[in-house]
Scaffold this motif. Structure first.
Motif, short mmCIF file in Angstrom:
data_model
loop_
_atom_site.label_atom_id
_atom_site.label_comp_id
_atom_site.label_asym_id
_atom_site.label_seq_id
_atom_site.Cartn_x
_atom_site.Cartn_y
_atom_site.Cartn_z
N TRP A 341 -30.14 -54.04 152.07
CA TRP A 341 -29.06 -53.89 151.10
C TRP A 341 -27.75 -54.52 151.60
O TRP A 341 -26.99 -55.08 150.81
N LYS A 345 -25.95 -57.31 149.44
CA LYS A 345 -24.59 -57.14 148.92
C LYS A 345 -23.75 -58.38 149.13
O LYS A 345 -22.89 -58.71 148.32
N VAL A 352 -26.92 -54.67 144.28
CA VAL A 352 -26.80 -53.53 145.18
C VAL A 352 -26.17 -52.35 144.46
O VAL A 352 -26.57 -51.20 144.67
N GLU A 355 -28.79 -50.55 142.69
CA GLU A 355 -29.65 -49.83 143.63
C GLU A 355 -28.98 -48.53 144.07
O GLU A 355 -29.64 -47.48 144.22
N MET A 356 -27.66 -48.56 144.30
CA MET A 356 -26.95 -47.38 144.79
C MET A 356 -26.93 -46.26 143.76
O MET A 356 -26.91 -45.07 144.11
N LYS A 357 -26.97 -46.63 142.49
CA LYS A 357 -27.00 -45.60 141.44
C LYS A 357 -28.31 -44.80 141.48
O LYS A 357 -28.36 -43.65 141.04
N TRP A 359 -30.15 -44.39 144.42
CA TRP A 359 -30.44 -43.86 145.76
C TRP A 359 -29.81 -42.48 145.93
O TRP A 359 -28.59 -42.33 145.91
N THR A 361 -28.91 -39.58 148.29
CA THR A 361 -28.74 -39.29 149.72
C THR A 361 -28.35 -37.83 149.97
O THR A 361 -27.99 -37.48 151.09
N LYS A 372 -24.41 -45.34 151.92
CA LYS A 372 -24.35 -45.46 150.46
C LYS A 372 -22.91 -45.67 149.99
O LYS A 372 -22.66 -46.50 149.10
N LEU A 375 -21.98 -49.30 150.70
CA LEU A 375 -22.70 -50.23 149.84
C LEU A 375 -22.24 -50.14 148.39
O LEU A 375 -22.29 -51.12 147.65
N ALA A 376 -21.77 -48.95 147.99
CA ALA A 376 -21.25 -48.76 146.63
C ALA A 376 -19.76 -49.06 146.55
O ALA A 376 -19.14 -48.85 145.50
#
Length: 519
Positions: A341, A345, A352, A355-357, A359, A361, A372, A375-376
């Motif tokens: 990721w 990014k 990305v 994807e973070m939406k 994931w 954690t 996260k 990355l977000a």
């Protein structure tokens, strides 16, 4: 396998190192030579050199020729000829009837038909990359047969007896006979096609090539292209077009047309072949040296991390996408996911973000929640959690200053101000006549000029300590030639302390962007 497994794991590690060196050498040649060749072989440079040889033309005629050259670069409606042919036709028409026209046209034709040196370099690099993979593959199979006698025996030679009387007379021991048999098996396999190599790996190793590639059809096309470059001068054959199409990849060239091997294509080839080779070797090593699989995976994580630092994002994406498939646990999968990721990014932030939406954690440790947030691009929250984790010593100062995950945070004024106060306590050590600095908390060695250095404390020589407890800074790389021996010493120390399991890694021993530490 015992000692045989350890020897096999070490052999695989050496094969991977040699393979990486060959691929990186090819990449370096492209990066160094390409700009020079392009400048030398550019139309203006070529024509200027040609003009200096036209001693039989007057200054006025040379100016006329140069004007024709400039005009040849301008495409006109209904004239799709290459600039070389347009120039040749213009010269013939302009100077028709001159006593030297025929000689000029001949000299010009000779100059223009010379193959492009940049094309030759790029095509040669593709061939070299595939050759490097063949060296890796043949070495892996030979090593596998060495530690797996039953596999060697199962590969019966149907066409002829194993050894002739002449062979037997020349052999002095069973070991020599085994080595000769292995050499013959490997030679027979390597003379086959990629499809036959794939079948061998499925039948004998239970490994599928497609599981080790993020784009298996693209890798198949590379092998087919290599065949065309070697045997047909890069002109697409019926076999090439049919094979690429049957692999599920679109074909953008017709039979009989020259393949366009661009510089972008070559770099994509180097990334794809390098990733495929490393993952294949790692998979074989993990399968036949199971007690060392954590060590092999650790090496793979370290490689991925160093490539992130070098911003080789396409290679990292290849390694991580396929790396998830060979991971032995959820923690290893997360390591590959996060590294992938980070690379993604840099090239496609929107992908990305999606994807973070997805994931979740909430049940994971803080390091993954921090990953996260970064990355977000939730940078304020991420910086707050980073400070908290660093204060609790669950995030090292090296990570704060080096980890690519924090690239956006490092542009924040609050981060810049806060990070100024980070200092690392180092001790001083000596090895091979050089001085190195030790972080006693993280057991990481640095060079004197490393940018991560803080204040230093003299603690004696490296001989006073167990080398297996040391890590090497990936920024300054204190002594690359000794890296392997120190890491292996650490692995042996870890194995001895954990008993039969051979795995000292726990959930808290991992960092998403860095390999598990050997404690």
């Amino acid at each position: 396998m015992g000692a045989g497994a350890e020897e096999f794991a070490i052999r695989v590690d050496m094969i991977i190192d040699g393979f990486i060196d060959r691929i990186e050498a090819a990449r370096d040649i492209i990066n160094l030579a390409s700009p020079v060749i392009k400048a030398e072989d550019g139309p203006r440079s070529v024509v200027q050199k040609f003009l200096s040889q036209l001693t039989y033309l007057t200054d006025e005629e040379l100016e006329q020729f140069f004007a024709l050259f400039q005009k040849s670069g301008e495409k006109s409606e209904g004239n799709d000829l290459p600039w070389q042919l347009r120039l040749l036709n213009s010269v013939w028409e302009e100077f028709k009837g001159k006593p030297w026209t025929s000689k000029l046209a001949t000299d010009l034709h000779t100059m223009l038909r010379r193959p492009s040196r940049i094309d030759f370099l790029l095509e040669s690099t593709v061939v070299s990359a595939v050759t490097s993979f063949e060296v890796l593959f043949s070495s892996l199979i030979a090593s596998f047969l060495k530690v797996s006698p039953q596999a060697l025996e199962a590969m019966s030679r149907e066409k002829e007896r194993e050894f002739s009387l002449r062979d037997l007379k020349g052999l002095s021991s069973i070991e020599e006979a085994v080595d000769l048999a292995i050499s013959r098996r490997v030679d027979e396999l390597m003379f086959g096609s990629v499809a036959e190599w794939r079948k061998f790996c499925i039948d004998k190793l239970n490994i599928k090539f497609e599981d080790l590639c993020s784009d298996w059809p693209a890798v198949q096309e590379i092998f087919q292209r290599r065949h065309v470059l070697v045997h047909a001068g890069g002109v697409a054959s019926h076999r090439y077009v049919a094979s690429v199409a049957s692999a599920g990849r679109s074909v953008d060239v017709k039979v009989g047309k020259k393949l366009n091997t661009s510089e972008i294509y070559v770099h994509q080839t180097l990334d794809a072949i390098m990733s495929f080779g490393i993952l294949l070797a790692s998979s074989i090593g993990m399968k036949f040296a199971k007690e060392h699989e954590s060590t092999i995976l650790s090496s793979l994580h370290k490689l991925t991390y160093t490539r992130l630092l070098a911003k080789q994002d396409e290679l990292v994406k290849h390694l991580c996408t396929a790396g998830e498939k060979i991971a032995v646990g959820y923690d290893d999968q997360l390591l590959f996911k996060v590294n992938g990721w980070i690379a993604l990014k840099r090239t496609d932030p929107k992908a990305v973000a999606l994807e973070m939406k997805q994931w979740d954690t909430s049940a994971l440790e803080d390091r993954y929640k921090l990953a996260k947030m970064c990355l977000a691009s939730q940078n304020d929250e991420a910086l707050g959690l980073m400070k908290k984790m660093h204060s609790a010593e669950s995030l090292s100062s090296e990570d704060v200053l080096e980890w690519p995950l924090f690239e956006e945070l490092r542009n924040m004024p609050d981060y810049v101000e806060w990070s100024k106060n980070i200092s690392l306590p180092f001790g001083i050590s000596s090895i091979l006549g050089k001085e190195f600095y030790l972080n006693p908390r993280t057991k990481t060695l640095h060079t004197e000029d490393c940018r991560l250095l803080g204040s230093s404390i003299k603690v004696g020589s490296l001989a006073d300590y167990d080398p297996g407890k040391y890590h090497l800074c990936s920024i300054c790389d204190p002594f690359p030639k000794q890296r392997k021996s120190i890491e292996r010493a650490g692995e042996q120390s870890a194995a001895a302390s954990t008993g039969a399991s051979g795995d000292s890694r726990g959930p808290k021993g991992h960092s998403p962007g860095k390999p598990p530490a050997i404690d």
